[in-house]
Each structure stands twice: as structure tokens, then as C-alpha cells.
Design an enzyme around this catalytic site. Structure first.
Site, PDB file in Angstrom:
ATOM      1  N   SER A  66       0.801  -1.127  -0.020  1.00 44.94           N
ATOM      2  CA  SER A  66       0.066   0.125  -0.028  1.00 44.94           C
ATOM      3  C   SER A  66       0.621   1.168   0.065  1.00 44.94           C
ATOM      4  CB  SER A  66      -0.998   0.126   1.250  1.00 44.94           C
ATOM      5  OG  SER A  66      -0.468  -0.285   2.224  1.00 44.94           O
TER       6      SER A  66
ATOM      7  N   HIS B 137      -1.355  -2.523  -7.174  1.00 49.36           N
ATOM      8  CA  HIS B 137      -2.249  -2.183  -5.927  1.00 49.36           C
ATOM      9  C   HIS B 137      -3.499  -2.240  -6.092  1.00 49.36           C
ATOM     10  CE1 HIS B 137      -2.655   0.979  -2.411  1.00 49.36           C
ATOM     11  NE2 HIS B 137      -2.701  -0.041  -2.308  1.00 49.36           N
TER      12      HIS B 137
ATOM     13  N   GLU C 266      -3.462   0.322  -9.182  1.00 50.21           N
ATOM     14  CA  GLU C 266      -2.461   1.107  -9.365  1.00 50.21           C
ATOM     15  C   GLU C 266      -1.240   0.284  -9.704  1.00 50.21           C
ATOM     16  OE1 GLU C 266      -2.640   4.920  -6.401  1.00 50.21           O
ATOM     17  OE2 GLU C 266      -2.123   3.217  -5.508  1.00 50.21           O
TER      18      GLU C 266
ATOM     19  N   ASN D 254      -3.387   6.377  -1.831  1.00 56.84           N
ATOM     20  CA  ASN D 254      -3.063   6.406  -0.384  1.00 56.84           C
ATOM     21  C   ASN D 254      -2.429   7.736  -0.078  1.00 56.84           C
ATOM     22  OD1 ASN D 254      -4.385   4.010   0.341  1.00 56.84           O
ATOM     23  ND2 ASN D 254      -2.538   2.647   0.083  1.00 56.84           N
TER      24      ASN D 254
HETATM   25  N1  3HC Z   1     -15.978  -8.566  -0.576  1.00 59.32           N
HETATM   26  C1  3HC Z   1     -16.660  -8.950  -1.912  1.00 59.32           C
HETATM   27  N2  3HC Z   1     -17.765  -8.024  -2.331  1.00 59.32           N
HETATM   28  C2  3HC Z   1     -18.216  -7.108  -1.518  1.00 59.32           C
HETATM   29  C3  3HC Z   1     -17.574  -6.810  -0.211  1.00 59.32           C
HETATM   30  C4  3HC Z   1     -16.564  -7.749   0.065  1.00 59.32           C
HETATM   31  N3  3HC Z   1     -15.800  -7.408   1.385  1.00 59.32           N
HETATM   32  N4  3HC Z   1     -18.211  -5.799   0.284  1.00 59.32           N
HETATM   33  C5  3HC Z   1     -19.168  -5.524  -0.434  1.00 59.32           C
HETATM   34  N5  3HC Z   1     -19.175  -6.346  -1.488  1.00 59.32           N
HETATM   35  C6  3HC Z   1     -20.181  -6.178  -2.619  1.00 59.32           C
HETATM   36  C7  3HC Z   1     -21.545  -6.515  -2.208  1.00 59.32           C
HETATM   37  O1  3HC Z   1     -21.659  -7.961  -2.437  1.00 59.32           O
HETATM   38  C8  3HC Z   1     -22.564  -5.783  -3.419  1.00 59.32           C
HETATM   39  O2  3HC Z   1     -22.322  -6.411  -4.590  1.00 59.32           O
HETATM   40  P1  3HC Z   1     -23.754  -6.239  -5.652  1.00 59.32           P
HETATM   41  O3  3HC Z   1     -23.865  -4.844  -5.942  1.00 59.32           O
HETATM   42  O4  3HC Z   1     -23.245  -7.092  -6.775  1.00 59.32           O
HETATM   43  O5  3HC Z   1     -24.780  -6.708  -4.727  1.00 59.32           O
HETATM   44  C9  3HC Z   1     -21.547  -4.470  -3.689  1.00 59.32           C
HETATM   45  O6  3HC Z   1     -20.243  -4.633  -3.076  1.00 59.32           O
HETATM   46  C10 3HC Z   1     -22.128  -3.399  -2.701  1.00 59.32           C
HETATM   47  O7  3HC Z   1     -22.198  -3.657  -1.317  1.00 59.32           O
HETATM   48  P2  3HC Z   1     -23.174  -3.289  -0.268  1.00 59.32           P
HETATM   49  O8  3HC Z   1     -24.759  -3.417  -0.866  1.00 59.32           O
HETATM   50  O9  3HC Z   1     -23.351  -4.159   0.831  1.00 59.32           O
HETATM   51  O10 3HC Z   1     -22.782  -2.035   0.371  1.00 59.32           O
HETATM   52  P3  3HC Z   1     -22.475  -0.638  -0.193  1.00 59.32           P
HETATM   53  O11 3HC Z   1     -23.115  -0.392  -1.117  1.00 59.32           O
HETATM   54  O12 3HC Z   1     -22.610   0.253   0.960  1.00 59.32           O
HETATM   55  O13 3HC Z   1     -21.175  -0.793  -0.694  1.00 59.32           O
HETATM   56  C11 3HC Z   1     -18.644  -0.611  -0.455  1.00 59.32           C
HETATM   57  C12 3HC Z   1     -20.023  -1.327   0.081  1.00 59.32           C
HETATM   58  C13 3HC Z   1     -18.301  -1.056  -1.905  1.00 59.32           C
HETATM   59  C14 3HC Z   1     -17.764  -1.008   0.523  1.00 59.32           C
HETATM   60  C15 3HC Z   1     -18.741   0.951  -0.259  1.00 59.32           C
HETATM   61  O14 3HC Z   1     -19.270   1.307   0.800  1.00 59.32           O
HETATM   62  C16 3HC Z   1     -17.617   1.634  -0.675  1.00 59.32           C
HETATM   63  O15 3HC Z   1     -17.095   1.743  -1.812  1.00 59.32           O
HETATM   64  N6  3HC Z   1     -16.736   2.255   0.439  1.00 59.32           N
HETATM   65  C17 3HC Z   1     -15.464   2.750   0.115  1.00 59.32           C
HETATM   66  C18 3HC Z   1     -14.330   1.878  -0.263  1.00 59.32           C
HETATM   67  C19 3HC Z   1     -13.133   2.322  -0.326  1.00 59.32           C
HETATM   68  O16 3HC Z   1     -12.912   3.543  -0.325  1.00 59.32           O
HETATM   69  N7  3HC Z   1     -11.953   1.665  -0.600  1.00 59.32           N
HETATM   70  C20 3HC Z   1     -10.845   1.891  -0.633  1.00 59.32           C
HETATM   71  C21 3HC Z   1      -9.884   1.921   0.668  1.00 59.32           C
HETATM   72  S1  3HC Z   1      -8.275   2.267   0.230  1.00 59.32           S
HETATM   73  C22 3HC Z   1      -7.385   1.052   0.093  1.00 59.32           C
HETATM   74  O17 3HC Z   1      -8.197  -0.093  -0.121  1.00 59.32           O
HETATM   75  C23 3HC Z   1      -6.003   0.922  -0.357  1.00 59.32           C
HETATM   76  C24 3HC Z   1      -5.244   0.259   0.838  1.00 59.32           C
HETATM   77  O18 3HC Z   1      -4.001   0.293   0.440  1.00 59.32           O
HETATM   78  C25 3HC Z   1      -5.329   0.893   2.253  1.00 59.32           C
END
Ligand code: 3HC
Length: 289
Positions: free
Chosen positions: A119, A138, A150, A188
């Protein structure tokens, strides 16, 4: 294509699921330092796919076929991958040792591509001294859903490796963005200080946990507020990235919030430890602490 994913934690299992769901991938080796850790990663994949089956977005047969592609074990099972994606702990020495062991003793395919899902650590430093230079690939959490990859070239990454990883990312249905090596890369570098700032805002009593998250969700159309997202990413990861940004640049704008450090020391890491800015219940509901 055969892919080995090293590390079966949140990111590793998500990355393995993303590859297993791709038609062009026949086998995914999901590896960890203990068989039970690797099996735990595969169980997470089964659970995630089970939710899609329940919502009638996937048939049980399709889910079973995806799960069947995932073979679990120690790193030693990854003898013939075309691509290795390392998603082990964010510790330089662990990552270096992992690639060295794979390249010298395990992987027999001379054309294998070695990628790290780090990350924020330096791709050049992870790859230093290896026979085959590595590349950054990434992914973002949740890896099966998030569209971005990325693609980070280190100082020694061959151009052809970058081109191949861009192609593979597209085959996975993701959008690759090419990034030059720099602490935190693009996302990040911007996102983690935002989460850190949210923690400063909370620690200064400017608003409460839900207030801060609601403000950023409704004020900026972010899917999650900064405190909720910090819990989701893992507060230990947020702190580790802030420390990399600070140590690499010595710029005080990357100073980690004291409250963040205190929470990590207390083991309040967010979703994975059951408590962070919110308390997480068995039924996936949460309440602010
Ligand atoms: N694994 C697999 N699929 C998942 C999941 C998981 N952990 N969590 C959610 N999903 C899927 C669901 O099954 C659903 O699929 P569908 O549309 O086909 O039914 C879809 O994602 C949407 O999920 P939900 O309806 O349960 O919930 P939300 O609409 O609230 O979405 C979320 C959940 C996609 C996590 C959304 O809240 C989001 O985009 N959050 C921000 C995530 C973000 O910013 N991530 C980046 C973090 S930084 C990073 O990762 C970098 C690292 O280096 C630190």
C-alpha cells in the site's frame, strides 16, 4: 493463466476472489504461512460468493466453480504461476524474503511476473537484489468490487512487465492507472491523510464520530465517512501508511494523529478487531464507540 496470491488476509483473499472470478484464470494458489490461514481466506471467498447467490446475482454452480479454482496451502504449492501477487504483511523484510524464496526455490516458470500489492512501500526497495525485478499491483478494498488497480513501476521494472500487468488488469475487468514510484503512490497519498485529518477533527472535539462521517458522506458524496473508512481499511494500516509518508518525506503535514497511534497500541484496529471508531457486531451492524 495461473496466479499465486501470497497472504490470505482481507486483501489477499479479495484479490484471489477477483482472479478466480475471471474466465481467463484457471487456478489461483492462495498461500499463507499456515494452512489454516490460507483455508480461512478461502472461507471468506465462499462467504462472499454465498451472499451473491442469496441475492440471486450468481448461481450456486457458478459460485462452486469459482471456489474450485482456489487451491490453498503454503507458498511451496505455487510452483507454476504466470503471475505472483504478494499481499503479505506490510513489513519490508517479510516482503523481500517472500519474493526471494519464491524466485530461488519455488517458482519454476522463468517468465513468471512478480507483483506486490504493497500500500505504500517502495517497489524498488522490495525488488532490490532479486533475480527478477518486481512491479506494484495495488488493489483496493473490497478487491472484488473496486475497479482501480494502481500499476507501479520501480526503478528496475522492465517496460514489458508494466505492459503485461496493464493488460492483465484489464482482463480482470479493472481499470489500471500507471503510477510512478512515490510514497503512498496516488490514492493512499491523498486518502490516508484525509482519514488522519478526520481523526484530528474528532480528537479536537469538533464533531462526534457519526457527525464527521455523515458530514463527509453527504457533503462530498463519499460512500463512507473517514472514520468508518479508517475502521474498514484497518487503523494499523492507516498508521503504517502515515508513518511511511512522514518518514520518507519528513514533512510534518504527514504527522499521524496521536489518537490514531493510541488506538492502534490498544488493539482497536477497526472491523478486523471488532472495535475501532465503531463497535462491530456479529450481524454486521455497527454502533459508534
Ligand atoms: N467482498 C466482496 N464483495 C463485497 C464486499 C466484500 N468485502 N463488500 C461489499 N461487496 C459487494 C456486495 O456484495 C455488493 O455487490 P452487488 O452490488 O453485486 O450486490 C456491492 O459490493 C455493494 O455492497 P453493499 O450493497 O453491501 O454495500 P454498499 O453499497 O454500502 O458498498 C462498499 C460497500 C463497496 C464497501 C462501499 O461502501 C465503498 O465503496 N466504500 C469505500 C471503499 C473504499 O474507499 N475503498 C478503498 C480503501 S483504500 C484501500 O483499499 C487501499 C489500501 O492500500 C489501504
Amino acid at each position: 493463466m495461473k496466479v499465486a496470491v501470497i497472504g490470505a488476509g482481507t486483501m489477499g483473499s479479495g484479490i484471489a476472489q477477483a482472479f478466480a472470478q475471471c474466465d481467463a484464470v484457471e487456478t489461483v494458489y492462495l498461500c499463507d504461512i499456515k494452512q489454516e490461514f490460507a483455508d480461512g481466506g478461502k472461507s471468506k471467498i465462499e462467504k462472499n460468493l454465498g451472499r451473491l447467490v442469496k441475492k440471486e446475482k450468481m448461481t450456486q454452480e457458478a459460485a462452486d466453480a469459482i471456489v474450485a479454482k482456489v487451491k490453498t496451502g503454503l507458498n511451496t504449492i505455487a510452483t507454476d504461476p504466470d503471475l505472483v501477487v504478494e499481499a503479505a504483511l506490510e513489513v519490508m523484510d517479510i516482503k523481500k524474503a517472500c519474493f526471494k524464496e519464491l524466485q530461488e526455490n519455488i517458482v519454476k516458470n522463468p517468465d513468471c511476473i512478480y507483483a506486490s500489492n504493497t500500500s505504500s512501500l517502495s517497489i524498488t526497495e522490495i525488488g532490490a537484489g532479486l533475480k527478477t525485478p518486481i512491479i506494484g499491483m495495488h488493489f483496493f478494498n473490497p478487491a472484488p468490487v473496486m475497479k482501480l488497480i494502481e500499476v507501479i513501476s520501480g526503478a528496475n521494472t522492465p517496460k514489458e512487465t508494466t505492459e503485461k500487468v496493464i493488460e492483465i488488469s484489464k482482463t480482470l475487468g479493472k481499470t489500471p492507472v500507471q503510477v510512478n514510484e512515490a510514497p503512498g503512490f496516488v490514492v493512499n497519498r491523498i486518502l490516508i491523510p484525509l482519514i488522519n485529518e478526520g481523526i484530528f477533527v474528532y480528537s479536537e472535539g469538533i464533531s462526534d464520530i457519526e457527525g464527521i462521517d455523515t458530514a463527509m458522506k453527504l457533503g462530498c458524496n463519499h460512500p463512507m465517512g473517514p472514520l468508518e473508512l479508517g475502521d474498514y481499511v484497518g487503523l494499523d494500516i492507516v498508521l503504517a501508511i502515515m508513518d511511511v509518508l512522514y518518514n520518507e518525506t519528513k514533512d510534518s503535514k504527514y504527522r499521524a494523529c496521536g489518537l490514531l497511534r493510541k488506538m492502534v497500541r490498544a488493539g482497536h484496529l477497526g472491523v478486523k478487531s471488532g472495535i475501532g471508531f465503531y463497535k462491530y457486531n456479529e450481524d454486521r451492524t455497527k454502533t459508534p464507540v
